[in-house]
Enzyme design. Structure first.
Site, PDB file in Angstrom:
ATOM      1  N   THR A  82       0.794  -1.112  -0.088  1.00  0.00           N
ATOM      2  CA  THR A  82       0.213  -0.137  -0.037  1.00  0.00           C
ATOM      3  C   THR A  82       0.975   1.059   0.165  1.00  0.00           C
ATOM      4  O   THR A  82       0.473   1.982  -0.950  1.00  0.00           O
ATOM      5  CB  THR A  82      -1.129   0.077   1.245  1.00  0.00           C
ATOM      6  N   ASP A 256      -4.780  -0.647  -5.192  1.00  0.00           N
ATOM      7  CA  ASP A 256      -3.263  -0.589  -4.871  1.00  0.00           C
ATOM      8  C   ASP A 256      -2.209  -1.574  -5.230  1.00  0.00           C
ATOM      9  O   ASP A 256      -1.096  -1.268  -5.629  1.00  0.00           O
ATOM     10  CB  ASP A 256      -3.335  -0.115  -3.402  1.00  0.00           C
ATOM     11  N   HIS A 257      -2.637  -2.637  -5.324  1.00  0.00           N
ATOM     12  CA  HIS A 257      -1.605  -3.748  -5.777  1.00  0.00           C
ATOM     13  C   HIS A 257      -2.680  -5.049  -5.696  1.00  0.00           C
ATOM     14  O   HIS A 257      -3.705  -5.126  -5.475  1.00  0.00           O
ATOM     15  CB  HIS A 257      -0.542  -3.925  -4.553  1.00  0.00           C
TER      16      HIS A 257
HETATM   17  C1  GP9 Z   1      -2.428  -0.876   6.311  1.00  0.00           C
HETATM   18  C2  GP9 Z   1      -2.994  -1.066   5.145  1.00  0.00           C
HETATM   19  C3  GP9 Z   1      -2.509  -2.343   4.563  1.00  0.00           C
HETATM   20  O1  GP9 Z   1      -2.421   0.319   7.135  1.00  0.00           O
HETATM   21  O2  GP9 Z   1      -2.765   0.118   4.129  1.00  0.00           O
HETATM   22  O3  GP9 Z   1      -1.393  -2.401   3.977  1.00  0.00           O
HETATM   23  P1  GP9 Z   1      -0.736  -3.611   3.099  1.00  0.00           P
HETATM   24  O4  GP9 Z   1      -0.439  -4.525   3.909  1.00  0.00           O
HETATM   25  O5  GP9 Z   1      -1.704  -3.602   2.012  1.00  0.00           O
HETATM   26  O6  GP9 Z   1       0.489  -2.961   2.426  1.00  0.00           O
HETATM   27 MN    MN Z   2      -2.471  -2.752   0.439  1.00  0.00          MN
END
Ligand code: GP9
Ligand code: MN
Length: 418
Positions: A82, A256-257
């Site tokens: 993220t 995001d991914h």
């Molecule tokens: C945590 C959320 C998740 O605050 O943004 O993070 P990720 O594990 O998807 O990088």
């Molecule tokens: Mn994420």
């Protein structure tokens, strides 16, 4: 030392994409709302799972007159997940190949989208109901000039309002809109969702569709949490309308991914009805990207190959903010000069014709492996571009760059020499 910046700067200037005159300033002066959709991959869009529509709201946006939907858009994150996507959006630079840049370089000088918009009079903030130090966000947001971070302490998490990693998306959006209603305008709010996160746990009352029936419990539950997030986004749009914030805003949303890793290839292969080759794995890195401009009537599906690195110049141009002097590696996707060439953090890439993955070159339209010579020129450019990005970050080179004038502050750099 700072003199490395000369070559990097020449590269960035020669790859600069002119804004599209019809799109530039189309959303001038509006509030900017950017939503990071946790773990959302593009394969669920306009698709169904055992007869159940997975993303009815987002599907409606793919056909909406006010929405640009990008169907060949890729995430470019590495280990920082993220936080890497946030880094791409704010800086239009690549995250690092090693650890999360949010942890390793929060002391750097950056010229972020938040900083640009703050200079235009925007109130800049991030909203995410997790502890503020997760991913070192509290430190990095200072470097990114984010004026206010609405973290978990700015939300009332009632009993039943949390699941999995924390606050559920529906109450999160509801309270976020309450916060927005109190903000000075125009504002730039970046919201980060949480419910659709591994291990994709969800209470029964929030399960709008049944689980899938593969050998992967993870994939089976993923469809349900995606469906929940889709419902949350729908209620978010309704909340914005109810508070009178909708018409004067532009709403940008991106996955995001990936959410489903290659460990689940057997289950994914059952779902998609085809073998997951390195080519398919690369294409599965597509994440949905939406640019929703209320009452614009200009929306359509965009099939250009693009990635998260392109988000910043695209948005800034829509808001009527020039980026010609920005030290950025992405390009406005609406520009005539935007090239269909998206580089992954691992050195793989996609063009309109080729996919380079697992050290092999594939025909993008058929998935057939072809002679590596076809990909060779792009392999070199990908290495070069990732290298320039790494140089900027590892050398903290933006210290030596005046983003207002575009001047290199190389004398300053010389002074720093031991
Ligand atoms: C945590 C959320 C998740 O605050 O943004 O993070 P990720 O594990 O998807 O990088
Ligand atoms: Mn994420």
């Amino acid at each position: 030392d700072g003199s490395e910046l000369v070559e990097v700067n020449n590269y960035v200037r020669s790859n600069q994409a002119e804004p599209n005159a019809e799109m530039f300033g189309l959303a001038d002066g509006r509030n900017l709302i950017v939503v990071s959709m946790e773990s959302l991959q593009n394969f669920v869009i306009n698709n169904d799972m055992n007869g159940h529509e997975i993303t009815p709201f987002l599907n409606s946006l793919t056909k909406d007159k006010d929405t640009f939907y990008f169907s060949n858009f890729y995430h470019q994150t590495g280990l920082g997940k993220t936080s890497d996507s946030e880094f791409l959006v704010e800086n239009s630079l690549y995250p690092l190949g090693g650890g999360a840049v949010f942890f390793t370089h929060s002391g750097n000088k950056f010229h972020s989208m938040a900083e640009s918009l703050n200079e235009e009079g925007y109130f800049t903030n991030v909203m995410h109901p997790n502890s503020k130090s997760f991913w070192n966000r509290d430190m990095m947001y200072q470097a990114l000039s984010v004026q206010k971070f609405y973290d978990v302490n700015d939300y009332v998490v009632n009993e039943g309002d949390a699941v999995n990693w924390g606050m559920k998306d529906i109450p999160f959006f509801e309270q976020s809109v309450d916060h927005m209603a109190e903000m000075p305008q125009p504002f730039y709010s970046r919201l980060i969702t949480l419910t659709n996160h591994f291990p994709f746990d969800l209470e029964e009352e929030d399960q709008f569709i049944p689980p899938y029936d593969s050998n992967s419990r993870t994939l089976n539950k993923y469809f349900q949490t995606v469906r929940y997030m889709d419902e949350a986004l729908k209620s978010f749009f309704d909340d914005l309308k109810a508070k009178g914030l909708y018409d004067n805003s532009i709403i940008v949303m991106y996955g995001d991914h990936y959410g489903i890793s290659e460990n689940h290839n057997v289950a994914m292969s059952k779902y998609l009805g085809k073998e997951i080759t390195p080519y398919e794995s690369a294409k599965l890195q597509r994440v949905p990207f939406f640019v929703h401009i209320p009452n614009s009537g200009v929306g359509k599906e965009m099939t250009e190959t693009a990635g998260q690195i392109d988000i910043r110049p695209t948005i800034l141009h829509l808001l009527g903010v020039e980026t010609a002097k920005d030290m950025q590696l992405g390009a406005d996707v609406f520009s005539e000069d935007h090239e269909d060439f998206t580089i992954f953090r691992n050195g793989g890439f996609v063009t309109d014709k080729f996919v380079y993955a697992g050290n092999a070159c594939y025909d993008n339209s058929t998935g057939t492996e072809i002679d590596i010579e076809n990909c060779q020129p792009y392999i070199e450019r990908a290495t070069q571009e990732l290298g320039y990005s790494d140089q900027i970050i590892n050398g903290d080179l933006l210290r030596f760059y005046d983003s207002k004038t575009g001047n290199l502050l190389i004398d300053e750099a010389e002074k720093e020499k031991p």
